[in-house]
Scaffold this motif. Structure first.
Motif, PDB file in Angstrom:
ATOM      1  N   MET A 417      20.946  34.887 -49.436  1.00 33.79           N
ATOM      2  CA  MET A 417      22.604  35.206 -49.900  1.00 33.79           C
ATOM      3  C   MET A 417      22.049  36.000 -51.423  1.00 33.79           C
ATOM      4  SD  MET A 417      24.360  31.769 -48.578  1.00 33.79           S
ATOM      5  CE  MET A 417      26.341  32.290 -49.208  1.00 33.79           C
ATOM      6  N   ILE A 418      21.300  35.086 -52.482  1.00 32.25           N
ATOM      7  CA  ILE A 418      20.895  34.846 -53.725  1.00 32.25           C
ATOM      8  C   ILE A 418      20.588  35.909 -53.642  1.00 32.25           C
ATOM      9  CG2 ILE A 418      19.430  34.676 -55.828  1.00 32.25           C
ATOM     10  CD1 ILE A 418      19.959  32.136 -54.884  1.00 32.25           C
ATOM     11  N   LEU A 419      19.601  37.224 -53.035  1.00 30.46           N
ATOM     12  CA  LEU A 419      19.294  38.292 -53.159  1.00 30.46           C
ATOM     13  C   LEU A 419      20.578  39.192 -52.559  1.00 30.46           C
ATOM     14  CD1 LEU A 419      16.476  40.406 -53.452  1.00 30.46           C
ATOM     15  CD2 LEU A 419      16.237  40.659 -51.389  1.00 30.46           C
ATOM     16  N   LEU A 420      21.589  39.130 -51.710  1.00 28.21           N
ATOM     17  CA  LEU A 420      22.441  40.400 -51.635  1.00 28.21           C
ATOM     18  C   LEU A 420      23.365  40.204 -52.410  1.00 28.21           C
ATOM     19  CD1 LEU A 420      22.829  40.147 -47.548  1.00 28.21           C
ATOM     20  CD2 LEU A 420      21.784  41.975 -48.628  1.00 28.21           C
ATOM     21  N   ILE A 421      23.617  39.185 -53.205  1.00 26.53           N
ATOM     22  CA  ILE A 421      24.364  39.250 -54.296  1.00 26.53           C
ATOM     23  C   ILE A 421      24.221  39.510 -55.296  1.00 26.53           C
ATOM     24  CG2 ILE A 421      26.443  37.789 -55.541  1.00 26.53           C
ATOM     25  CD1 ILE A 421      26.402  35.794 -52.734  1.00 26.53           C
ATOM     26  N   GLY A 422      22.507  39.372 -55.429  1.00 22.18           N
ATOM     27  CA  GLY A 422      22.546  39.509 -56.542  1.00 22.18           C
ATOM     28  C   GLY A 422      21.785  40.888 -57.038  1.00 22.18           C
ATOM     29  N   THR A 423      22.132  41.285 -55.871  1.00 23.71           N
ATOM     30  CA  THR A 423      22.240  43.032 -55.783  1.00 23.71           C
ATOM     31  C   THR A 423      23.117  43.661 -56.053  1.00 23.71           C
ATOM     32  OG1 THR A 423      19.880  42.783 -53.787  1.00 23.71           O
ATOM     33  CG2 THR A 423      20.901  45.452 -54.342  1.00 23.71           C
ATOM     34  N   ILE A 424      23.711  43.621 -55.536  1.00 28.01           N
ATOM     35  CA  ILE A 424      25.533  44.029 -55.326  1.00 28.01           C
ATOM     36  C   ILE A 424      26.254  43.080 -57.112  1.00 28.01           C
ATOM     37  CG2 ILE A 424      27.951  43.699 -54.854  1.00 28.01           C
ATOM     38  CD1 ILE A 424      26.880  42.887 -52.287  1.00 28.01           C
ATOM     39  N   ILE A 425      25.281  42.694 -57.650  1.00 26.68           N
ATOM     40  CA  ILE A 425      25.398  42.429 -59.115  1.00 26.68           C
ATOM     41  C   ILE A 425      25.293  43.882 -59.619  1.00 26.68           C
ATOM     42  CG2 ILE A 425      26.131  40.820 -61.038  1.00 26.68           C
ATOM     43  CD1 ILE A 425      26.218  38.090 -58.821  1.00 26.68           C
ATOM     44  N   ALA A 426      24.019  43.920 -60.144  1.00 25.67           N
ATOM     45  CA  ALA A 426      23.064  44.494 -60.791  1.00 25.67           C
ATOM     46  C   ALA A 426      23.948  46.502 -60.764  1.00 25.67           C
ATOM     47  CB  ALA A 426      21.289  44.770 -59.966  1.00 25.67           C
ATOM     48  N   VAL A 427      24.107  46.129 -59.197  1.00 31.31           N
ATOM     49  CA  VAL A 427      23.958  47.659 -58.930  1.00 31.31           C
ATOM     50  C   VAL A 427      25.929  48.043 -59.570  1.00 31.31           C
ATOM     51  CG1 VAL A 427      24.505  49.382 -57.128  1.00 31.31           C
ATOM     52  CG2 VAL A 427      23.363  48.057 -56.762  1.00 31.31           C
ATOM     53  N   VAL A 428      26.553  47.170 -59.328  1.00 36.10           N
ATOM     54  CA  VAL A 428      28.208  47.359 -60.061  1.00 36.10           C
ATOM     55  C   VAL A 428      27.992  47.236 -61.410  1.00 36.10           C
ATOM     56  CG1 VAL A 428      30.590  45.853 -59.968  1.00 36.10           C
ATOM     57  CG2 VAL A 428      29.314  46.050 -58.049  1.00 36.10           C
ATOM     58  N   GLY A 429      26.909  46.247 -62.111  1.00 36.42           N
ATOM     59  CA  GLY A 429      26.817  45.885 -63.337  1.00 36.42           C
ATOM     60  C   GLY A 429      26.379  46.826 -64.047  1.00 36.42           C
ATOM     61  N   THR A 430      25.621  47.805 -64.069  1.00 31.21           N
ATOM     62  CA  THR A 430      24.121  48.685 -64.193  1.00 31.21           C
ATOM     63  C   THR A 430      25.625  50.017 -64.062  1.00 31.21           C
ATOM     64  OG1 THR A 430      22.206  47.770 -63.184  1.00 31.21           O
ATOM     65  CG2 THR A 430      22.356  50.576 -63.922  1.00 31.21           C
ATOM     66  N   TYR A 431      26.260  50.081 -62.771  1.00 31.46           N
ATOM     67  CA  TYR A 431      27.610  51.087 -62.893  1.00 31.46           C
ATOM     68  C   TYR A 431      28.630  51.266 -64.281  1.00 31.46           C
ATOM     69  CZ  TYR A 431      31.261  54.189 -61.799  1.00 31.46           C
ATOM     70  OH  TYR A 431      31.717  54.828 -61.352  1.00 31.46           O
ATOM     71  N   THR A 432      29.077  49.872 -64.333  1.00 32.16           N
ATOM     72  CA  THR A 432      29.682  49.599 -65.429  1.00 32.16           C
ATOM     73  C   THR A 432      29.233  49.520 -66.992  1.00 32.16           C
ATOM     74  OG1 THR A 432      30.980  47.987 -63.717  1.00 32.16           O
ATOM     75  CG2 THR A 432      31.852  47.505 -65.882  1.00 32.16           C
ATOM     76  N   ALA A 433      28.415  49.710 -66.748  1.00 29.99           N
ATOM     77  CA  ALA A 433      27.998  49.578 -68.497  1.00 29.99           C
ATOM     78  C   ALA A 433      27.407  50.910 -68.554  1.00 29.99           C
ATOM     79  CB  ALA A 433      26.605  49.122 -68.372  1.00 29.99           C
ATOM     80  N   SER A 434      27.067  51.566 -67.937  1.00 31.18           N
ATOM     81  CA  SER A 434      26.633  52.996 -68.055  1.00 31.18           C
ATOM     82  C   SER A 434      28.124  53.837 -67.785  1.00 31.18           C
ATOM     83  CB  SER A 434      25.764  53.009 -66.655  1.00 31.18           C
ATOM     84  OG  SER A 434      24.513  52.788 -66.197  1.00 31.18           O
ATOM     85  N   THR A 435      28.836  53.456 -67.135  1.00 30.30           N
ATOM     86  CA  THR A 435      30.320  54.158 -67.888  1.00 30.30           C
ATOM     87  C   THR A 435      31.022  53.649 -68.618  1.00 30.30           C
ATOM     88  OG1 THR A 435      30.588  54.160 -64.704  1.00 30.30           O
ATOM     89  CG2 THR A 435      32.424  54.469 -66.478  1.00 30.30           C
ATOM     90  N   ASP A 436      30.906  52.693 -69.825  1.00 26.25           N
ATOM     91  CA  ASP A 436      31.535  51.926 -70.226  1.00 26.25           C
ATOM     92  C   ASP A 436      30.557  53.038 -71.667  1.00 26.25           C
ATOM     93  OD1 ASP A 436      33.479  50.217 -69.203  1.00 26.25           O
ATOM     94  OD2 ASP A 436      32.090  48.604 -70.004  1.00 26.25           O
TER      95      ASP A 436
END
Length: 446
Positions: A417-436
């Motif tokens: 669960m930690i692995l899956l949630i962490g991966t999702i957050i990393a992908v979404v967070g990286t995309y959001t920061a890159s877009t910003d």
């Protein structure tokens, strides 16, 4: 030997912990660092002289310094992005990162030859695992050195907003000028081949953290700012940024194996982690809450930028932050520099060493000038490398080393669960920061 690749502000802690454990020769200033270290099986334990090791208290000191740094400036901004309830995410990230720190310790227990984070990667996935982890650590160091320059430029501009200079008929001023000034100040420190003295300077990290926190609180309580802002309760859109910035605060995993190995009694390392995470979480949580109460939705990515410069407490806070680049920049880029030098045939040449270090500083200046957005850079680092190194990789390595032959139970379920949630957050967070970052760059050009 010390393997290069430690998080941003925390790099100096390696040097300090190795100094107190006897592996940094203070008289000669010799330091052995290697980005891609030799395979573990080639390391002969018995040929190395025994060391006394660091005490529990000293290791706690180094651990707190590992987790305490630039993140203290951005946690109020992170809270403003996610709203009041998102403070729970700070505590959740702290708990998860504490747990993954324990997972790294369990990985180390599987083989006495494991000394560093890349060693764990090699034990789990071979040479490719070592290379991938080392690459992420390397990139993280570079980006945090960029963040130091941006922070220095922002705070100098806060103190001297109207300063401009005439250079070849062009009027130069603003944040970009002070980013360059910050780089010029830290450049001579990168030329030092002996890092012992810098390690002692950087040892003031905990004191600087406390001074900064107290100065901000003093400004709110006694210098007329007050704690009157209400803020938002919850903001879904800002959650990726908030989580990324919170994750940045706890990116100390790459130094944890080194701290553990430097201890006199390694069995007490879990207690060290507990003390460090509790202290750091109290500091981060306090700054986040008080900063958000003081400035609300108007909070800047660096809380010091909101402080009125005419107040003594504000000046103390800002000048304290200006010490960070001077004290830590050289230590952060040192593993990058030394690993590059070790790959070159003329590594003994002082002039070539100066050139390499100068080029590295220039490269960080170019990035800082191109992307002078402290909050977004911090968010990107937290999401891309921070979550990956502090949550995703520890789970993957532990799964491969210790759990691959075990039946699917509670522990495997939690880690998955930690692995899956962490991966999702990393992908979404990286995309959001890159877009910003892209949007801000385009907006600046317009």
């Amino acid at each position: 030997m010390l393997v290069a690749g430690t998080p941003y502000w925390a790099c100096w802690s390696w040097f300090l912990s190795f100094y107190v454990s006897g592996e940094l020769d203070a008289r000669k200033g010799n330091l052995s660092i290697c980005f891609i270290s030799p395979p573990m099986e080639s390391q002969n334990h018995h040929s190395q002289p025994p060391t006394i090791g660091t005490t529990f208290l000293r290791t706690c000191f180094n651990g707190v310094n590992t987790l305490s740094g630039l993140g203290i400036l951005s946690v109020p901004y992170a809270l403003s992005k996610g709203g009041w309830i998102s403070i729970l995410l700070l505590f959740l990230v702290a708990i998860v990162c504490f747990y993954t720190g324990l997972l790294l310790k369990r990985c180390m227990n599987s083989d006495p030859l494991i000394k560093t984070y890349p060693d764990i990667g090699q034990m789990a996935f071979g040479r490719k695992g070592r290379t991938v982890i080392s690459t992420f650590l390397y990139l993280e160091l570079f980006l945090v050195s960029v963040a130091f320059l941006i922070m220095g430029g922002d705070n100098l501009h806060k103190l001297f907003p109207k300063e401009t200079f005439d250079i070849f008929g062009m009027e130069v001023g603003g944040r970009k000028l002070f980013i360059s000034v910050t780089a010029l100040v830290v450049l001579p420190t990168t030329w030092l081949r002996s890092l012992g003295a810098l390690a002692y300077v950087s040892a003031s990290g905990v004191l600087a953290l406390l001074i900064l926190l107290l100065a901000v609180l003093w400004g709110g309580a006694f210098d007329g700012i007050g704690f009157h802002e209400s803020g938002e309760i919850w903001n879904w859109k800002g959650l990726p940024t908030a989580i990324s910035l919170f994750s940045f605060c706890y990116c100390g995993h790459s130094v944890f194996p080194t701290l553990c190995n430097s201890m006199r009694d390694k069995s007490k390392f879990p207690k060290v982690l507990l003390v460090c995470f509790i202290f750091s979480t109290i500091s981060y949580g306090s700054m986040a809450i008080f900063g958000y109460l003081m400035f609300g939705e108007h909070i800047a990515p660096e809380v010091t930028l909101n402080l009125p410069t005419k107040k003594i407490s504000s000046k103390i806070a800002i000048y304290t932050t200006l010490l960070f680049p001077v004290a830590k920049y050289a230590l952060i880029v040192a593993p990058i520099v030394i690993s590059v030098e070790e790959t070159l045939p003329f590594q003994e040449s002082k002039m070539m060493s100066y050139l390499i270090r100068t080029c590295l500083v220039i490269s960080t200046v170019v990035v800082a000038l191109s992307v002078p957005f402290f909050g977004y850079v911090m968010s990107f680092v937290g999401a891309f490398s921070g979550i990956t190194l502090s949550i995703v990789f520890p789970c993957l390595c532990y799964w491969k080393i210790a759990l691959k032959f075990k039946k699917f139970g509670v522990e495997k379920t939690v880690i998955l669960m930690i692995l899956l949630i962490g991966t999702i957050i990393a992908v979404v967070g990286t995309y959001t920061a890159s877009t910003d970052i892209i949007n801000e760059v385009q907006h600046k050009r317009i």
